[in-house]
Design a protein around this motif. Structure first.
Motif, PDB file in Angstrom:
ATOM      1  N   MET A 114      49.428  13.705  31.079  1.00  0.00           N
ATOM      2  CA  MET A 114      47.994  13.252  31.429  1.00  0.00           C
ATOM      3  C   MET A 114      47.411  12.241  30.448  1.00  0.00           C
ATOM      4  N   THR A 115      47.526  12.490  29.141  1.00  0.00           N
ATOM      5  CA  THR A 115      47.001  11.793  28.255  1.00  0.00           C
ATOM      6  C   THR A 115      47.768  10.550  27.921  1.00  0.00           C
ATOM      7  N   ASN A 116      49.075  10.832  27.875  1.00  0.00           N
ATOM      8  CA  ASN A 116      50.194   9.902  27.505  1.00  0.00           C
ATOM      9  C   ASN A 116      50.102   8.776  28.632  1.00  0.00           C
ATOM     10  N   LYS A 117      50.001   9.174  29.948  1.00  0.00           N
ATOM     11  CA  LYS A 117      50.019   7.944  30.881  1.00  0.00           C
ATOM     12  C   LYS A 117      48.714   7.086  30.826  1.00  0.00           C
ATOM     13  N   LEU A 118      47.790   7.675  30.473  1.00  0.00           N
ATOM     14  CA  LEU A 118      46.381   6.719  30.210  1.00  0.00           C
ATOM     15  C   LEU A 118      46.737   6.020  29.160  1.00  0.00           C
ATOM     16  N   VAL A 119      47.025   6.620  27.720  1.00  0.00           N
ATOM     17  CA  VAL A 119      47.260   5.842  26.943  1.00  0.00           C
ATOM     18  C   VAL A 119      48.198   4.620  27.126  1.00  0.00           C
ATOM     19  N   ARG A 120      49.338   4.983  27.684  1.00  0.00           N
ATOM     20  CA  ARG A 120      50.382   3.910  27.814  1.00  0.00           C
ATOM     21  C   ARG A 120      49.737   2.662  28.738  1.00  0.00           C
ATOM     22  N   ASN A 121      49.125   3.127  29.692  1.00  0.00           N
ATOM     23  CA  ASN A 121      48.486   2.100  30.504  1.00  0.00           C
ATOM     24  C   ASN A 121      47.225   1.330  29.836  1.00  0.00           C
ATOM     25  N   LEU A 122      46.488   1.706  29.072  1.00  0.00           N
ATOM     26  CA  LEU A 122      45.833   1.109  28.145  1.00  0.00           C
ATOM     27  C   LEU A 122      46.298   0.234  27.265  1.00  0.00           C
ATOM     28  N   GLU A 123      47.113   0.654  26.568  1.00  0.00           N
ATOM     29  CA  GLU A 123      48.017  -0.236  25.501  1.00  0.00           C
ATOM     30  C   GLU A 123      48.665  -1.378  26.464  1.00  0.00           C
ATOM     31  N   LYS A 124      49.046  -1.131  27.460  1.00  0.00           N
ATOM     32  CA  LYS A 124      49.958  -2.231  28.134  1.00  0.00           C
ATOM     33  C   LYS A 124      48.712  -3.464  28.550  1.00  0.00           C
ATOM     34  N   HIS A 125      47.419  -2.894  28.741  1.00  0.00           N
ATOM     35  CA  HIS A 125      46.271  -3.941  28.885  1.00  0.00           C
ATOM     36  C   HIS A 125      45.745  -4.321  27.577  1.00  0.00           C
ATOM     37  N   GLN A 126      46.737  -4.148  26.438  1.00  0.00           N
ATOM     38  CA  GLN A 126      46.235  -4.678  25.179  1.00  0.00           C
ATOM     39  C   GLN A 126      44.665  -3.958  24.763  1.00  0.00           C
ATOM     40  N   LEU A 127      44.721  -2.723  24.942  1.00  0.00           N
ATOM     41  CA  LEU A 127      43.522  -1.855  24.874  1.00  0.00           C
ATOM     42  C   LEU A 127      44.111  -0.740  23.805  1.00  0.00           C
ATOM     43  N   PRO A 128      43.920  -0.925  22.570  1.00  0.00           N
ATOM     44  CA  PRO A 128      44.330   0.326  21.549  1.00  0.00           C
ATOM     45  C   PRO A 128      43.622   1.415  21.881  1.00  0.00           C
ATOM     46  N   ALA A 129      44.399   2.864  22.134  1.00  0.00           N
ATOM     47  CA  ALA A 129      43.936   3.702  22.705  1.00  0.00           C
ATOM     48  C   ALA A 129      44.545   5.134  21.490  1.00  0.00           C
ATOM     49  N   LEU A 130      43.960   6.258  21.425  1.00  0.00           N
ATOM     50  CA  LEU A 130      44.294   7.192  20.775  1.00  0.00           C
ATOM     51  C   LEU A 130      44.311   8.463  21.633  1.00  0.00           C
ATOM     52  N   GLY A 131      45.102   9.154  22.017  1.00  0.00           N
ATOM     53  CA  GLY A 131      45.119  10.311  22.854  1.00  0.00           C
ATOM     54  C   GLY A 131      44.697  11.721  21.908  1.00  0.00           C
ATOM     55  N   MET A 132      43.942  12.453  22.336  1.00  0.00           N
ATOM     56  CA  MET A 132      43.341  13.607  21.470  1.00  0.00           C
ATOM     57  C   MET A 132      42.921  14.975  22.416  1.00  0.00           C
ATOM     58  N   THR A 133      42.912  15.899  21.905  1.00  0.00           N
ATOM     59  CA  THR A 133      42.350  16.989  22.459  1.00  0.00           C
ATOM     60  C   THR A 133      41.148  17.527  21.796  1.00  0.00           C
ATOM     61  N   GLY A 134      40.350  18.279  22.123  1.00  0.00           N
ATOM     62  CA  GLY A 134      39.403  19.112  21.465  1.00  0.00           C
ATOM     63  C   GLY A 134      39.497  19.812  20.079  1.00  0.00           C
ATOM     64  N   PHE A 135      40.613  19.763  19.791  1.00  0.00           N
ATOM     65  CA  PHE A 135      41.011  20.310  18.421  1.00  0.00           C
ATOM     66  C   PHE A 135      41.185  19.401  17.419  1.00  0.00           C
ATOM     67  N   ASP A 136      41.430  18.267  17.802  1.00  0.00           N
ATOM     68  CA  ASP A 136      41.523  17.112  16.849  1.00  0.00           C
ATOM     69  C   ASP A 136      40.315  16.808  16.092  1.00  0.00           C
ATOM     70  N   GLY A 137      40.117  17.038  14.898  1.00  0.00           N
ATOM     71  CA  GLY A 137      38.976  16.569  14.119  1.00  0.00           C
ATOM     72  C   GLY A 137      37.988  17.510  14.613  1.00  0.00           C
ATOM     73  N   SER A 138      38.139  18.717  15.021  1.00  0.00           N
ATOM     74  CA  SER A 138      37.382  19.757  15.590  1.00  0.00           C
ATOM     75  C   SER A 138      36.457  18.865  16.409  1.00  0.00           C
ATOM     76  N   LEU A 139      36.987  18.018  17.322  1.00  0.00           N
ATOM     77  CA  LEU A 139      36.090  17.204  18.323  1.00  0.00           C
ATOM     78  C   LEU A 139      35.380  18.036  19.345  1.00  0.00           C
ATOM     79  N   LEU A 140      35.977  19.282  19.684  1.00  0.00           N
ATOM     80  CA  LEU A 140      35.050  20.107  20.848  1.00  0.00           C
ATOM     81  C   LEU A 140      35.144  21.627  20.403  1.00  0.00           C
TER      82      LEU A 140
END
Length: 259
Positions: A81-107
């Motif tokens: 799910m995350t990878n599909k969104l990130v790929r499509n954003l990058e395809k439209h020249q939109l730098p994106a970073l996929g992450m979960t709530g674990f990364d950086g103690s986000l959630l």
């Protein structure tokens, strides 16, 4: 940081998001806004559970998440799910970073009702500083709603609607958008551009709002209770914009806030 827009994409919408949708995200970003995307993955999780012959059940609309189910939820949400969104954003020249709530103690979260729901959590903390740092680099965070437990549990499954609402409130976002497959709330095929919470509840009572739109508008109402000034229901099948204006139904808590 001002002008953050949190966009919640349901799992059923990710594959059908149009080029116009991504182009409008690019336009929004070029205008100085900062998109943050939160996504679900219900249909893909259902498919994977079926393929692996793992039974799951729902309680009050929430998936009971056993440790076995949690392994699948984590794999799907933080993977395809995350990878599909990130790929499509990058395809439209939109730098994106996929992450979960674990990364950086986000959630961080605690059990919502462990006896009946298992590893379904409710968010207790959002690391907004971490997200601000990512956003300040011009990168779009793409967040899967998994959270670390404050009670020793390694992982909790968070409802994506409520996760998006919690993140929007923590970031003091100017907008929270719930992406659907229709232009917004419709009455007799006409778009309702503005509505208050009482309006929405009346539209549910009279049968105008039915089916899958009901949980979406209720999640919007929950977000208003959490501190958002307004929430929008928008379409992912078309552009989010009509000129300078976002297209959809804007929901306000009270009549005074709408004008």
């Amino acid at each position: 940081m001002k002008d953050i827009i949190v966009i919640k994409c349901g799992g059923s919408m990710i594959s059908s998001l149009s080029d116009d949708f991504y182009k409008s995200i690019k336009t929004i970003k070029d205008r100085g806004f900062h998109p943050v995307i939160v996504h679900g993955g219900g249909p893909a999780i259902d498919q994977m559970l079926e393929e692996l012959e793992i039974k799951s059940e729902f309680n009050n609309g929430l998936r009971k998440t056993t440790s076995e189910v949690m392994d699948v939820v984590e794999m799907v949400l933080s993977g395809s799910m995350t990878n599909k969104l990130v790929r499509n954003l990058e395809k439209h020249q939109l730098p994106a970073l996929g992450m979960t709530g674990f990364d950086g103690s986000l959630l961080k979260a605690k059990a919502k009702d462990f006896e009946n729901l298992g590893f379904v959590g409710e968010i207790t903390e959002v690391n907004s500083d971490f997200l601000f740092n990512i956003i300040s680099m011009g990168v779009i965070p793409v967040i899967s709603p998994l959270a670390a437990g404050i009670d020793g549990a390694s992982c909790y499954n968070i409802n994506a609607d409520t996760a998006a609402g919690s993140i929007a409130v923590a970031l003091k976002a100017s907008k929270l958008l719930f992406v659907t497959d229709v232009p917004g709330v419709l009455k007799e095929k006409n778009l309702i551009e503005n509505a208050t919470v009482p309006d929405i509840l009346n539209l549910i009572d009279d049968g105008t709002i039915t089916g899958g739109m009901v949980p979406k508008v209720m999640a919007a109402i929950d977000s208003l209770d959490g501190g958002m000034s307004n929430v929008m229901i928008v379409s992912g099948k078309n552009s989010l914009l009509n000129g300078e204006k976002l297209i959809g139904t804007t929901i306000y808590k009270e009549l005074e806030a709408a004008y």
